[in-house]
Design a protein around this motif. Structure first.
Motif, mmCIF file in Angstrom:
data_model
loop_
_atom_site.group_PDB
_atom_site.id
_atom_site.type_symbol
_atom_site.label_atom_id
_atom_site.label_comp_id
_atom_site.label_asym_id
_atom_site.label_seq_id
_atom_site.Cartn_x
_atom_site.Cartn_y
_atom_site.Cartn_z
ATOM 1 N N ILE A 1 -7.895 -15.996 -15.168
ATOM 2 C CA ILE A 1 -7.229 -14.696 -15.239
ATOM 3 C C ILE A 1 -5.876 -14.841 -14.546
ATOM 4 O O ILE A 1 -5.795 -15.293 -13.409
ATOM 5 N N CYS A 2 -4.820 -14.473 -15.261
ATOM 6 C CA CYS A 2 -3.455 -14.591 -14.751
ATOM 7 C C CYS A 2 -2.789 -13.221 -14.750
ATOM 8 O O CYS A 2 -3.083 -12.390 -15.609
ATOM 9 N N HIS A 3 -1.887 -13.010 -13.791
ATOM 10 C CA HIS A 3 -1.179 -11.738 -13.718
ATOM 11 C C HIS A 3 0.122 -11.895 -12.938
ATOM 12 O O HIS A 3 0.259 -12.799 -12.119
ATOM 13 N N PHE A 4 1.056 -11.015 -13.227
ATOM 14 C CA PHE A 4 2.292 -10.942 -12.453
ATOM 15 C C PHE A 4 2.026 -10.147 -11.190
ATOM 16 O O PHE A 4 1.157 -9.270 -11.165
ATOM 17 N N PHE A 5 2.787 -10.429 -10.141
ATOM 18 C CA PHE A 5 2.749 -9.611 -8.946
ATOM 19 C C PHE A 5 3.732 -8.466 -9.140
ATOM 20 O O PHE A 5 4.880 -8.692 -9.512
ATOM 21 N N PRO A 6 3.293 -7.239 -8.893
ATOM 22 C CA PRO A 6 4.215 -6.098 -9.034
ATOM 23 C C PRO A 6 5.318 -6.147 -7.990
ATOM 24 O O PRO A 6 5.220 -6.879 -6.992
ATOM 25 N N ALA A 7 6.344 -5.364 -8.198
ATOM 26 C CA ALA A 7 7.446 -5.275 -7.230
ATOM 27 C C ALA A 7 6.884 -4.934 -5.852
ATOM 28 O O ALA A 7 5.969 -4.121 -5.740
ATOM 29 N N TYR A 8 7.383 -5.578 -4.832
ATOM 30 C CA TYR A 8 7.049 -5.364 -3.424
ATOM 31 C C TYR A 8 5.712 -5.976 -2.991
ATOM 32 O O TYR A 8 5.365 -5.884 -1.837
ATOM 33 N N ASP A 9 4.947 -6.589 -3.903
ATOM 34 C CA ASP A 9 3.799 -7.386 -3.495
ATOM 35 C C ASP A 9 4.325 -8.781 -3.163
ATOM 36 O O ASP A 9 5.405 -9.159 -3.609
ATOM 37 N N MET A 10 3.552 -9.540 -2.374
ATOM 38 C CA MET A 10 4.005 -10.870 -1.949
ATOM 39 C C MET A 10 2.889 -11.882 -2.111
ATOM 40 O O MET A 10 1.714 -11.523 -2.059
ATOM 41 N N VAL A 11 3.277 -13.132 -2.291
ATOM 42 C CA VAL A 11 2.324 -14.235 -2.250
ATOM 43 C C VAL A 11 2.893 -15.258 -1.269
ATOM 44 O O VAL A 11 4.081 -15.581 -1.326
ATOM 45 N N VAL A 12 2.057 -15.723 -0.336
ATOM 46 C CA VAL A 12 2.473 -16.673 0.690
ATOM 47 C C VAL A 12 1.771 -17.990 0.395
ATOM 48 O O VAL A 12 0.541 -18.015 0.242
ATOM 49 N N VAL A 13 2.550 -19.068 0.284
ATOM 50 C CA VAL A 13 1.997 -20.392 0.009
ATOM 51 C C VAL A 13 2.457 -21.356 1.088
ATOM 52 O O VAL A 13 3.492 -21.155 1.705
ATOM 53 N N PRO A 14 1.661 -22.416 1.353
ATOM 54 C CA PRO A 14 2.082 -23.387 2.377
ATOM 55 C C PRO A 14 3.333 -24.130 1.956
ATOM 56 O O PRO A 14 3.619 -24.281 0.796
ATOM 57 N N VAL B 1 3.193 -1.182 4.644
ATOM 58 C CA VAL B 1 1.818 -1.566 4.944
ATOM 59 C C VAL B 1 1.342 -2.445 3.796
ATOM 60 O O VAL B 1 1.517 -2.096 2.626
ATOM 61 N N TYR B 2 0.750 -3.597 4.140
ATOM 62 C CA TYR B 2 0.268 -4.523 3.125
ATOM 63 C C TYR B 2 -1.216 -4.808 3.322
ATOM 64 O O TYR B 2 -1.692 -4.916 4.451
ATOM 65 N N TYR B 3 -1.933 -4.932 2.226
ATOM 66 C CA TYR B 3 -3.308 -5.405 2.229
ATOM 67 C C TYR B 3 -3.230 -6.873 1.807
ATOM 68 O O TYR B 3 -2.821 -7.177 0.678
ATOM 69 N N CYS B 4 -3.584 -7.785 2.719
ATOM 70 C CA CYS B 4 -3.489 -9.216 2.436
ATOM 71 C C CYS B 4 -4.893 -9.821 2.377
ATOM 72 O O CYS B 4 -5.788 -9.411 3.132
ATOM 73 N N HIS B 5 -5.072 -10.800 1.477
ATOM 74 C CA HIS B 5 -6.365 -11.439 1.333
ATOM 75 C C HIS B 5 -6.199 -12.848 0.784
ATOM 76 O O HIS B 5 -5.144 -13.221 0.302
ATOM 77 N N PHE B 6 -7.281 -13.624 0.869
ATOM 78 C CA PHE B 6 -7.310 -14.959 0.280
ATOM 79 C C PHE B 6 -8.718 -15.211 -0.230
ATOM 80 O O PHE B 6 -9.655 -14.479 0.106
ATOM 81 N N GLU C 1 0.838 -1.197 0.000
ATOM 82 C CA GLU C 1 0.000 0.000 0.000
ATOM 83 C C GLU C 1 0.881 1.258 0.000
ATOM 84 O O GLU C 1 1.994 1.236 0.525
ATOM 85 N N PRO C 2 0.391 2.347 -0.581
ATOM 86 C CA PRO C 2 1.218 3.561 -0.714
ATOM 87 C C PRO C 2 1.299 4.387 0.576
ATOM 88 O O PRO C 2 0.625 5.402 0.729
ATOM 89 N N TYR C 3 2.091 3.916 1.523
ATOM 90 C CA TYR C 3 2.343 4.625 2.773
ATOM 91 C C TYR C 3 3.845 4.854 2.883
ATOM 92 O O TYR C 3 4.634 4.173 2.231
ATOM 93 N N PRO C 4 4.275 5.781 3.745
ATOM 94 C CA PRO C 4 5.722 6.036 3.896
ATOM 95 C C PRO C 4 6.454 4.922 4.654
ATOM 96 O O PRO C 4 7.640 4.977 4.847
ATOM 97 N N TYR C 5 5.726 3.898 5.087
ATOM 98 C CA TYR C 5 6.308 2.743 5.771
ATOM 99 C C TYR C 5 5.604 1.497 5.240
ATOM 100 O O TYR C 5 4.615 1.593 4.517
#
Length: 108
Positions: free
Chosen positions: A95-108, A37-42, A31-35
């Motif tokens: 629908i497929c897409h790349f994750f932009p720089a600094y986004d993350m994906v967490v998998v088991p 911050v991530y918006y995470c979802h599933f 997220e666009p903050y000066p520190y």
């Protein structure tokens, strides 16, 4: 590995890809903050594929990126940005897409 540089806007060719996971995942968007911050979802009950993809730019730069495919879009809202951009309706296609720089994906 996180790079401190920003890839140039150029054409890239897929050099190699490897499927990392299918099924459960958590996507986190910077997220666009000066520190940090991530918006995470599933998405419950949805089938997804995650691949790590190596790309080579026209100028020889190599970039590694996460690539996510949502395999079943039938339960998505018809107003989803992906459908508008691709001129599709829910369930028409994955629908497929790349994750932009600094986004993350967490998998088991």
């Amino acid at each position: 590995m996180i790079s401190k540089s920003t890839p140039l806007l150029q054409n890239y060719t897929v050099v190699e890809s490897e499927e990392v996971s299918t099924g459960k995942l958590i996507a986190c968007h910077n997220e666009p903050y000066p520190y940090a911050v991530y918006y995470c979802h599933f998405q419950l009950g949805s089938v997804n594929k995650v691949l790590m993809v190596s790309l080579r730019g026209d100028n020889g730069d190599q970039v590694d990126a996460a690539f996510l495919c949502h395999m079943d879009t039938s339960t998505w809202s018809a107003g989803h940005i992906g459908f508008r951009l691709l001129r599709l309706k829910p369930g028409d296609s994955e629908i497929c897409h790349f994750f932009p720089a600094y986004d993350m994906v967490v998998v088991p």
